[in-house]
Design an enzyme around this catalytic site. Sequence first.
Site, PDB file in Angstrom:
ATOM      1  N   ILE A 217       5.969 117.589  34.345  1.00  0.00           N
ATOM      2  CA  ILE A 217       6.536 118.926  34.167  1.00  0.00           C
ATOM      3  C   ILE A 217       5.423 119.977  34.170  1.00  0.00           C
ATOM      4  CG2 ILE A 217       7.811 120.386  32.530  1.00  0.00           C
ATOM      5  CD1 ILE A 217       9.372 117.865  31.684  1.00  0.00           C
ATOM      6  N   ALA A 287       1.864 120.278  26.970  1.00  0.00           N
ATOM      7  CA  ALA A 287       1.360 118.926  26.676  1.00  0.00           C
ATOM      8  C   ALA A 287       2.182 118.306  25.550  1.00  0.00           C
ATOM      9  CB  ALA A 287      -0.110 118.992  26.277  1.00  0.00           C
ATOM     10  N   LYS A 293       9.366 104.472  18.044  1.00  0.00           N
ATOM     11  CA  LYS A 293       9.567 103.321  17.136  1.00  0.00           C
ATOM     12  C   LYS A 293      10.665 103.727  16.165  1.00  0.00           C
ATOM     13  CE  LYS A 293       6.792  99.696  17.344  1.00  0.00           C
ATOM     14  NZ  LYS A 293       7.324  98.597  18.043  1.00  0.00           N
ATOM     15  N   TYR A 351       8.976 112.128  17.227  1.00  0.00           N
ATOM     16  CA  TYR A 351       9.101 113.075  18.348  1.00  0.00           C
ATOM     17  C   TYR A 351      10.098 114.191  17.984  1.00  0.00           C
ATOM     18  CZ  TYR A 351       9.739 114.442  23.300  1.00  0.00           C
ATOM     19  OH  TYR A 351       9.793 115.123  24.497  1.00  0.00           O
TER      20      TYR A 351
HETATM   21  P1  NAD Z   1       3.954 113.469  30.944  1.00  0.00           P
HETATM   22  O1  NAD Z   1       3.603 112.373  30.012  1.00  0.00           O
HETATM   23  O2  NAD Z   1       4.305 113.100  32.363  1.00  0.00           O
HETATM   24  O3  NAD Z   1       2.794 114.564  30.975  1.00  0.00           O
HETATM   25  C1  NAD Z   1       2.236 115.082  29.798  1.00  0.00           C
HETATM   26  C2  NAD Z   1       0.827 115.588  30.093  1.00  0.00           C
HETATM   27  O4  NAD Z   1       0.269 116.055  28.853  1.00  0.00           O
HETATM   28  C3  NAD Z   1      -0.097 114.500  30.623  1.00  0.00           C
HETATM   29  O5  NAD Z   1      -0.791 114.950  31.771  1.00  0.00           O
HETATM   30  C4  NAD Z   1      -1.027 114.225  29.461  1.00  0.00           C
HETATM   31  O6  NAD Z   1      -2.329 113.805  29.859  1.00  0.00           O
HETATM   32  C5  NAD Z   1      -1.063 115.599  28.778  1.00  0.00           C
HETATM   33  N1  NAD Z   1      -1.508 115.493  27.388  1.00  0.00           N
HETATM   34  C6  NAD Z   1      -1.091 114.600  26.458  1.00  0.00           C
HETATM   35  N2  NAD Z   1      -1.792 114.749  25.326  1.00  0.00           N
HETATM   36  C7  NAD Z   1      -2.661 115.765  25.529  1.00  0.00           C
HETATM   37  C8  NAD Z   1      -3.660 116.380  24.725  1.00  0.00           C
HETATM   38  N3  NAD Z   1      -3.899 115.973  23.478  1.00  0.00           N
HETATM   39  N4  NAD Z   1      -4.367 117.393  25.256  1.00  0.00           N
HETATM   40  C9  NAD Z   1      -4.155 117.811  26.525  1.00  0.00           C
HETATM   41  N5  NAD Z   1      -3.234 117.263  27.330  1.00  0.00           N
HETATM   42  C10 NAD Z   1      -2.485 116.245  26.838  1.00  0.00           C
HETATM   43  O7  NAD Z   1       5.145 114.257  30.249  1.00  0.00           O
HETATM   44  P2  NAD Z   1       6.307 115.167  30.877  1.00  0.00           P
HETATM   45  O8  NAD Z   1       7.524 114.339  31.027  1.00  0.00           O
HETATM   46  O9  NAD Z   1       5.821 115.931  32.027  1.00  0.00           O
HETATM   47  O10 NAD Z   1       6.588 116.134  29.638  1.00  0.00           O
HETATM   48  C11 NAD Z   1       5.987 117.409  29.494  1.00  0.00           C
HETATM   49  C12 NAD Z   1       6.549 118.072  28.234  1.00  0.00           C
HETATM   50  O11 NAD Z   1       7.995 118.130  28.317  1.00  0.00           O
HETATM   51  C13 NAD Z   1       6.245 117.305  26.947  1.00  0.00           C
HETATM   52  O12 NAD Z   1       6.001 118.247  25.904  1.00  0.00           O
HETATM   53  C14 NAD Z   1       7.512 116.544  26.681  1.00  0.00           C
HETATM   54  O13 NAD Z   1       7.661 116.229  25.327  1.00  0.00           O
HETATM   55  C15 NAD Z   1       8.556 117.538  27.164  1.00  0.00           C
HETATM   56  N6  NAD Z   1       9.848 116.908  27.507  1.00  0.00           N
HETATM   57  C16 NAD Z   1       9.951 116.027  28.550  1.00  0.00           C
HETATM   58  C17 NAD Z   1      11.205 115.475  28.836  1.00  0.00           C
HETATM   59  C18 NAD Z   1      11.413 114.540  29.995  1.00  0.00           C
HETATM   60  O14 NAD Z   1      12.541 114.112  30.209  1.00  0.00           O
HETATM   61  N7  NAD Z   1      10.393 114.174  30.758  1.00  0.00           N
HETATM   62  C19 NAD Z   1      12.312 115.788  28.043  1.00  0.00           C
HETATM   63  C20 NAD Z   1      12.159 116.661  26.999  1.00  0.00           C
HETATM   64  C21 NAD Z   1      10.922 117.223  26.728  1.00  0.00           C
END
Ligand code: NAD
Length: 445
Positions: A217, A287, A293, A351
Amino acid sequence: MTDTYLDLVNSGLGKEVASKLGLPRPSVLRRHTAGEPVAAGTVLVLGSSAGASAVAAHLLDEGADVRRSDDTSTTYAAIVMGLDDATAPRDLHPVVLEAAGALKRMDAGSRVIVLTRPAGHDDPEIAAVRAGTVGMMRSVAHEMRRGGTANAVVIEDGLEATAPSVLGAVRFFLSGRSAYVSGQPLLVSSAAGRLPLDPERPLDGKIAVVTGAARGIGAAIAKTLRRDGAQVIVVDIPAAGEQLAKVANEVQGTALQLDITAEDAGERILAHARQRYGWLDIVVHNAGITRDKLLANMDESRWDSVMAVNIESQLRMNRAFAASESFARDGRIVCLASTSGIAGNRGQSNYAASKAGVIGMVAASSAALTEHGGSINAVAPGFIETDMTAKIPFLTREVARRLSSLQQGGLPQDVAEAIAFLASDAAAGVSGQTLRVCGQNLVGA
Ligand code: NAD
């Protein structure tokens, strides 16, 4: 990360088989394309409220084909129901029942937009009709077919319906940018902001930072902000440095390798922005991590890491931005929440605590930002097709995809579009809100 079933039931043979077996047939959504007009076809604006008049006048100005009553033969790309003047439940009848007839003749990817006022009102009759309006809208959203959506623009009491963000929100909901947003009310609380001179480049001249932008995202957000005219700084952990550099190249921006849980993460982002661009206008706290869990089996490291990345870092960085002269006084902050933070989710107590925390933080931080023309909002995605959700076991993933009104998961692009809208001056009158981008997910509703 692709939805093979969606592709299959939209192919010639697959369509036939799915229809014979009575299987769900999700539609390919109408998403943003460059140069799309303000409306994809004829718009029916019903009612004589101030909202209906303001929206009809604006759309006519923009060259849209607008009708003020249904002639029982036209097909519509959108229906706008002006219910912002309703003072009793019986006031819904004329507008809603005229819309009912027209709903049989909607184009694919159509939109229903309901205009109303906040339900929090001392007069029980007024409160009833306003709450009822949103209830009606949510049901219509469940009933929309062929990738159609329904949403509400809630206009604060005392705010003119011509306020830029009322029209900005209507434009967002009409457009392909809101393809995966359905069943949602969005409150416009002030007359701040302005509509963009060039609707294709609403972020022209803005400097933005996106955390977690190496993939998923975050990468989609960086590309969308760039498409809309912003200069983008992309941030991710050093381990994702190579991917991050690729995204930075693609958006002609700059990369900053940084773990956002560092004590001085906010200051380092500000220093980078100051050095490369002079200042910072837009922050997207994207991020995030999951460490699922059941609470009964939760350990310290899973709990602490999720809280540290998903909420504590955002709180700390926001304090740094607020204290800095390099963060624009009319700056915009958009945070990633999640529908898990609204409804909870089995195995996600950590979460959900962090994401509900984001929603609380956004509501509480709003007043300080709006005082100077800034804003802070959150976007709560439902099921989005990314590496994060690709880890979910197949059957659970399939259920999560289909159990939404749009019968499919969203794409990173869908979340990015909502964020780009909230980061724009057209949404300056929206603050403290959490907008769900979930296809009206039935799980976590
Ligand atoms: P993803 O895991 O594909 O990407 C997350 C990115 O954040 C990664 O590139 C990771 O390296 C980076 N990251 C993690 N910890 C970090 C840190 N400490 N410092 C800097 N960068 C860091 O996740 P995504 O699915 O693209 O999700 C992006 C956001 O959207 C997140 O906040 C997630 O909780 C939220 N979200 C996603 C979904 C979904 O369905 N994918 C649903 C609801 C919310």
